[in-house]
Design a protein around this motif. Structure first.
Motif, mmCIF file in Angstrom:
data_model
loop_
_atom_site.group_PDB
_atom_site.id
_atom_site.type_symbol
_atom_site.label_atom_id
_atom_site.label_comp_id
_atom_site.label_asym_id
_atom_site.label_seq_id
_atom_site.Cartn_x
_atom_site.Cartn_y
_atom_site.Cartn_z
ATOM 1 N N PHE A 18 0.831 -1.208 0.000
ATOM 2 C CA PHE A 18 0.000 0.000 0.000
ATOM 3 C C PHE A 18 0.868 1.262 0.000
ATOM 4 N N GLU A 19 1.968 1.224 0.734
ATOM 5 C CA GLU A 19 2.886 2.368 0.742
ATOM 6 C C GLU A 19 3.487 2.601 -0.633
ATOM 7 N N GLU A 20 3.771 1.513 -1.339
ATOM 8 C CA GLU A 20 4.284 1.622 -2.708
ATOM 9 C C GLU A 20 3.306 2.391 -3.594
ATOM 10 N N ILE A 21 2.043 2.104 -3.423
ATOM 11 C CA ILE A 21 1.022 2.759 -4.230
ATOM 12 C C ILE A 21 0.898 4.238 -3.883
ATOM 13 N N THR A 22 0.934 4.554 -2.618
ATOM 14 C CA THR A 22 0.658 5.927 -2.187
ATOM 15 C C THR A 22 1.898 6.808 -2.030
ATOM 16 N N ALA A 23 3.068 6.238 -2.183
ATOM 17 C CA ALA A 23 4.317 6.948 -1.868
ATOM 18 C C ALA A 23 4.413 8.356 -2.438
ATOM 19 N N ASN A 24 4.080 8.538 -3.677
ATOM 20 C CA ASN A 24 4.257 9.859 -4.287
ATOM 21 C C ASN A 24 2.944 10.520 -4.681
ATOM 22 N N MET A 25 1.856 10.073 -4.089
ATOM 23 C CA MET A 25 0.549 10.631 -4.426
ATOM 24 C C MET A 25 0.382 12.040 -3.868
ATOM 25 N N THR A 26 -0.148 12.889 -4.708
ATOM 26 C CA THR A 26 -0.573 14.203 -4.230
ATOM 27 C C THR A 26 -1.960 14.040 -3.614
ATOM 28 N N SER A 27 -2.433 15.063 -2.945
ATOM 29 C CA SER A 27 -3.773 14.976 -2.356
ATOM 30 C C SER A 27 -4.830 14.810 -3.448
ATOM 31 N N GLU A 28 -4.654 15.481 -4.566
ATOM 32 C CA GLU A 28 -5.608 15.356 -5.679
ATOM 33 C C GLU A 28 -5.588 13.943 -6.261
ATOM 34 N N GLU A 29 -4.397 13.393 -6.446
ATOM 35 C CA GLU A 29 -4.287 12.031 -6.974
ATOM 36 C C GLU A 29 -4.929 11.022 -6.022
ATOM 37 N N ALA A 30 -4.731 11.236 -4.730
ATOM 38 C CA ALA A 30 -5.327 10.339 -3.740
ATOM 39 C C ALA A 30 -6.848 10.401 -3.811
ATOM 40 N N PHE A 31 -7.389 11.598 -3.935
ATOM 41 C CA PHE A 31 -8.847 11.734 -4.033
ATOM 42 C C PHE A 31 -9.364 11.030 -5.280
ATOM 43 N N GLN A 32 -8.641 11.149 -6.382
ATOM 44 C CA GLN A 32 -9.046 10.504 -7.627
ATOM 45 C C GLN A 32 -8.873 8.985 -7.566
#
Length: 114
Positions: free
Chosen positions: A26-40
């Motif tokens: 899960f950390e691999e997936i979210t490591a470089n996510m911006t807040s907008e990318e996370a929401f999407q």
């Protein structure tokens, strides 16, 4: 970034070899996510969640959904969550366990969902 659905391929074997398998994946997936990318990304998490029938995996995904919301840094309820909330709750009640229900209730509280 590894697609979320790939994390569940042979997950038991991978978890046997590494107790932190899900956390690291899960950390691999979210490591470089911006807040907008996370929401999407929230609909992706919800679509994979709807396929689950294992209590352990349901708990892991509730935690991951909560993490993605924390990265999104918003209490805005994603339209997909509004649309799928009833299905999510049915899955948790039918296939989940006490942990997944408690985690989901905490998640709802953080978003002020009823």
């Amino acid at each position: 970034m590894k697609p979320l659905h790939e994390i569940f391929i042979n997950w038991q074997e991978k978890l046997d070899h590494d107790e932190w398998y899900f956390s690291q994946s899960f950390e691999e997936i979210t490591a470089n996510m911006t807040s907008e990318e996370a929401f999407q990304y929230i609909p992706v998490v919800i679509q994979e969640f709807k396929k689950l029938r294992n209590a352990f995996l349901i708990g892991e995904m509730v935690d991951f959904l909560h993490t993605v919301y924390e990265i999104a840094n918003t209490t805005e309820v994603h339209p997909t969550l509004v649309q799928e909330q009833e299905n999510i709750e049915k899955i948790i009640l039918e296939f989940g366990d006490d942990y997944s229900l408690q985690a989901y209730n905490e998640f709802k509280k953080s978003l002020r969902l009823n």
